[in-house]
Scaffold this active site. Structure first.
Site: not given
Length: 333
Positions: A141, A154
């Site tokens: 990401s 995350y």
């Protein structure tokens, strides 16, 4: 790599990016091995792919279980005699301040998103090394490069995925495996059910923060990653610019990211009850869809706005540094 007739393993394949990738590879003629926790949702995704005339095997798998991931690889090799592409994609998230995050939830995010990828890499390379060829794709990401507030677990996990890819490439290079590639794909926000399924302890409803891209766009990059592997493959111009400008002016880009998360990622008007989301149990099958209803195909203006904002913020930071340097009195020798 030739995609038609190849064998592709995808984790997290029951919805979102994983499902979109499965459909895209099926359209290109690849045989598939699809993995996720929910067997019913997985079979639904498989039926969609079989419409393209390819063979699809489903293997319900929790990626935190190393033995289960090893079995996934064995099933793929038993069915297709090898593994050409392995896509580590299964991920979960937690929205919470570091002070308020339930530690068991925090650990679970790291276990799924880091150890799940480690398990997948070990299982895939166990067969790719004797073959002497293959592509391992790790879906990371943008936040692995530009971390966000309220998603520390995350962000940490995706930074860990980036490091895992580099370490694997280095080991393969030292062992002279020039035809085994490790690719890191770096999406920004994607229009999937992901944001309706996350664990949340902020008290605020989680929204998809613009720029929002479609899962089909990510699937195209995942297909390209197998055809023409590169080390790092950001999805979309905004992602590329954010990563590039963070290297140039980290403080400015981090400030912009923090403001965007507070204003656009967490609702200021919609409260939300605390939830563990899909950390420990898969979401209901009806939520295993391709899209999340965030209009990922239409929000081009938001993409341009964020990209421009990143550039302006970074440029402003760079000019400020330059100005301070110019205003600094010169030393006389």
């Amino acid at each position: 790599m030739r995609i038609k007739g190849s064998t592709v393993v995808i984790t997290g394949a029951s919805s979102g990016v994983g499902r979109a990738a499965a459909v895209r590879y099926a359209k290109s003629g690849a045989n598939l091995v699809l993995a996720a926790r929910d067997a019913e949702a997985l079979e639904d995704a498989a039926e969609t792919c079989r419409e393209q005339g390819v063979i699809v095997l489903t293997v319900p798998t929790d990626v935190t279980d190393a033995r289960a991931v090893d079995q996934l690889a064995k099933e793929a090799v038993r069915e297709f005699a090898g593994i050409d592409v392995w896509i580590n994609n299964a991920s979960v998230s937690l929205f919470a301040s570091i002070a308020d995050a339930p530690l068991e939830d925090f650990r679970r995010v790291l276990d799924v998103n880091i150890m799940g990828y480690v398990h997948g890499a070990r299982a895939a390379l166990r067969y790719m090394r004797p073959q002497g060829q293959g592509v391992l794709i790790n879906v990371s990401s943008v936040v692995g490069h530009v971390p966000q507030p309220y998603t520390a677990a995350y962000s940490i996990s995706k930074a860990g995925v980036n490091a895992l890819s580099v370490s694997l490439r280095s080991e393969l290079a030292l062992d002279k495996f020039k035809d085994i590639h490790v690719v890191t794909v770096l999406p920004p926000t994607i229009d999937t059910p992901f944001f309706d399924q996350v664990a949340n302890a902020t008290g605020r409803k989680v929204l998809a923060m613009p720029p929002v891209h479609s899962p089909e766009e990510v699937a195209e990059v995942l297909l390209k990653a197998a055809r023409k592997p590169r080390h790092d493959m950001p999805v979309g111009s905004a992602a590329k610019q954010m990563i590039r400008q963070h290297r140039v002016s980290p403080a400015s880009v981090e400030s912009l990211m923090a403001q965007q998360v507070d204003k656009k990622h967490l609702s200021s008007t919609q409260p939300a009850a605390a939830t563990h989301g899909n950390l420990f149990q898969p979401s209901p099958s009806e939520r295993h869809e391709l899209h999340g209803g965030w209009d990922g195909r239409r929000r081009q203006a938001g993409r341009r706005l964020l990209a421009t904002g990143a550039l302006v913020a970074a440029a402003a930071g760079g000019l400020a540094v330059l100005g301070r340097q110019q205003d600094r009195p010169r030393r006389r020798h």
